[in-house]
Design a protein around this motif. Structure first.
Motif, PDB file in Angstrom:
ATOM      1  N   GLU A  96       0.829  -1.208   0.000  1.00  0.00           N
ATOM      2  CA  GLU A  96       0.000   0.000   0.000  1.00  0.00           C
ATOM      3  C   GLU A  96       0.862   1.257   0.000  1.00  0.00           C
ATOM      4  OE1 GLU A  96      -4.041  -1.695   2.137  1.00  0.00           O
ATOM      5  OE2 GLU A  96      -2.713  -0.393   3.301  1.00  0.00           O
ATOM      6  N   GLY A  97       0.538   2.178  -0.913  1.00  0.00           N
ATOM      7  CA  GLY A  97       1.290   3.416  -1.033  1.00  0.00           C
ATOM      8  C   GLY A  97       2.563   3.297  -1.857  1.00  0.00           C
ATOM      9  N   LYS A  98       2.861   2.098  -2.353  1.00  0.00           N
ATOM     10  CA  LYS A  98       4.068   1.861  -3.148  1.00  0.00           C
ATOM     11  C   LYS A  98       3.726   1.884  -4.642  1.00  0.00           C
ATOM     12  CE  LYS A  98       6.385   0.803   0.667  1.00  0.00           C
ATOM     13  NZ  LYS A  98       5.377   0.852   1.667  1.00  0.00           N
ATOM     14  N   PHE A  99       4.767   1.955  -5.469  1.00  0.00           N
ATOM     15  CA  PHE A  99       4.602   2.111  -6.914  1.00  0.00           C
ATOM     16  C   PHE A  99       5.253   0.973  -7.680  1.00  0.00           C
ATOM     17  CE2 PHE A  99       4.638   6.230  -4.946  1.00  0.00           C
ATOM     18  CZ  PHE A  99       3.643   6.941  -5.588  1.00  0.00           C
ATOM     19  N   ILE A 100       4.562   0.477  -8.689  1.00  0.00           N
ATOM     20  CA  ILE A 100       5.128  -0.469  -9.647  1.00  0.00           C
ATOM     21  C   ILE A 100       5.472   0.322 -10.905  1.00  0.00           C
ATOM     22  CG2 ILE A 100       4.572  -2.346 -11.260  1.00  0.00           C
ATOM     23  CD1 ILE A 100       5.104  -3.406  -8.525  1.00  0.00           C
ATOM     24  N   VAL A 101       6.730   0.222 -11.348  1.00  0.00           N
ATOM     25  CA  VAL A 101       7.142   0.815 -12.617  1.00  0.00           C
ATOM     26  C   VAL A 101       7.721  -0.314 -13.465  1.00  0.00           C
ATOM     27  CG1 VAL A 101       8.568   2.538 -13.783  1.00  0.00           C
ATOM     28  CG2 VAL A 101       7.640   3.027 -11.518  1.00  0.00           C
ATOM     29  N   GLU A 102       7.194  -0.440 -14.673  1.00  0.00           N
ATOM     30  CA  GLU A 102       7.621  -1.520 -15.547  1.00  0.00           C
ATOM     31  C   GLU A 102       8.996  -1.229 -16.146  1.00  0.00           C
ATOM     32  OE1 GLU A 102       4.682  -3.448 -17.936  1.00  0.00           O
ATOM     33  OE2 GLU A 102       3.138  -2.130 -17.129  1.00  0.00           O
ATOM     34  N   LYS A 103       9.821  -2.241 -16.147  1.00  0.00           N
ATOM     35  CA  LYS A 103      11.188  -2.108 -16.654  1.00  0.00           C
ATOM     36  C   LYS A 103      11.194  -1.655 -18.116  1.00  0.00           C
ATOM     37  CE  LYS A 103      15.520  -4.646 -16.902  1.00  0.00           C
ATOM     38  NZ  LYS A 103      16.162  -5.946 -16.822  1.00  0.00           N
ATOM     39  N   ALA A 104      10.239  -2.123 -18.902  1.00  0.00           N
ATOM     40  CA  ALA A 104      10.159  -1.764 -20.315  1.00  0.00           C
ATOM     41  C   ALA A 104       9.798  -0.305 -20.531  1.00  0.00           C
ATOM     42  CB  ALA A 104       9.131  -2.647 -21.024  1.00  0.00           C
ATOM     43  N   LYS A 105       9.290   0.358 -19.499  1.00  0.00           N
ATOM     44  CA  LYS A 105       8.842   1.752 -19.617  1.00  0.00           C
ATOM     45  C   LYS A 105       9.854   2.749 -19.078  1.00  0.00           C
ATOM     46  CE  LYS A 105       4.771   0.680 -21.198  1.00  0.00           C
ATOM     47  NZ  LYS A 105       4.094   1.280 -22.330  1.00  0.00           N
ATOM     48  N   MET A 106      11.013   2.264 -18.617  1.00  0.00           N
ATOM     49  CA  MET A 106      12.012   3.180 -18.074  1.00  0.00           C
ATOM     50  C   MET A 106      13.400   2.815 -18.584  1.00  0.00           C
ATOM     51  SD  MET A 106      12.033   2.037 -14.119  1.00  0.00           S
ATOM     52  CE  MET A 106      12.179   0.321 -13.667  1.00  0.00           C
ATOM     53  N   MET A 107      14.303   3.784 -18.490  1.00  0.00           N
ATOM     54  CA  MET A 107      15.692   3.572 -18.901  1.00  0.00           C
ATOM     55  C   MET A 107      16.617   4.066 -17.796  1.00  0.00           C
ATOM     56  SD  MET A 107      15.892   6.604 -21.771  1.00  0.00           S
ATOM     57  CE  MET A 107      17.582   6.331 -22.163  1.00  0.00           C
ATOM     58  N   LYS A 108      17.832   3.564 -17.816  1.00  0.00           N
ATOM     59  CA  LYS A 108      18.820   3.939 -16.806  1.00  0.00           C
ATOM     60  C   LYS A 108      19.607   5.156 -17.261  1.00  0.00           C
ATOM     61  CE  LYS A 108      19.617  -0.820 -15.300  1.00  0.00           C
ATOM     62  NZ  LYS A 108      20.610  -1.894 -15.225  1.00  0.00           N
ATOM     63  N   GLU A 109      19.843   6.062 -16.319  1.00  0.00           N
ATOM     64  CA  GLU A 109      20.708   7.212 -16.571  1.00  0.00           C
ATOM     65  C   GLU A 109      21.680   7.365 -15.427  1.00  0.00           C
ATOM     66  OE1 GLU A 109      19.006  10.865 -17.755  1.00  0.00           O
ATOM     67  OE2 GLU A 109      17.643   9.948 -19.184  1.00  0.00           O
TER      68      GLU A 109
END
Length: 112
Positions: A96-109
């Motif tokens: 609860e209150g946490k976020f799922i971010v899909e690996k395919a939708k983000m990149m590393k910087e």
């Protein structure tokens, strides 16, 4: 429409939106890398930035019924994942209150 305010993260390992490169999260905010999203692997974050939330809805996920809200990049409006608003099963309350971010939708910087 007003001016878009974007928060820039300063850590050495940053995740950005793969569509527009807007900063999304710091690597240190990862709780777990063993989650599954709609498009493959996903990470559970304690905090993300530069996002807007969609409407809350009940969704039956792999781990049971949850109330979630989709997470959108506030710059390009791409769906990045979702936020857990409520978990109906006691064993899932930690999300609860946490976020799922899909690996395919983000990149590393940064300096990986």
């Amino acid at each position: 429409m007003g001016r878009l305010f974007k928060q820039y993260l300063s850590g050495p390992r940053i995740y950005s939106c793969s569509n527009c490169r807007t900063h999304c999260a710091d690597h240190d905010e990862i709780i777990s890398k063993s989650f599954q999203g709609r498009h493959g692997r996903a990470y559970l974050f304690s905090n993300v930035v530069n996002i807007t939330l969609g409407t809350k809805e009940d969704r039956l996920l792999i781990t049971g019924l949850h109330t979630v809200a989709d997470v959108f990049c506030n710059c390009c409006q791409a769906v990045l994942g979702w936020k857990y608003e409520h978990a109906f099963e006691e064993s899932q309350k930690y999300k609860e209150g946490k976020f799922i971010v899909e690996k395919a939708k983000m990149m590393k910087e940064g300096s990986w």
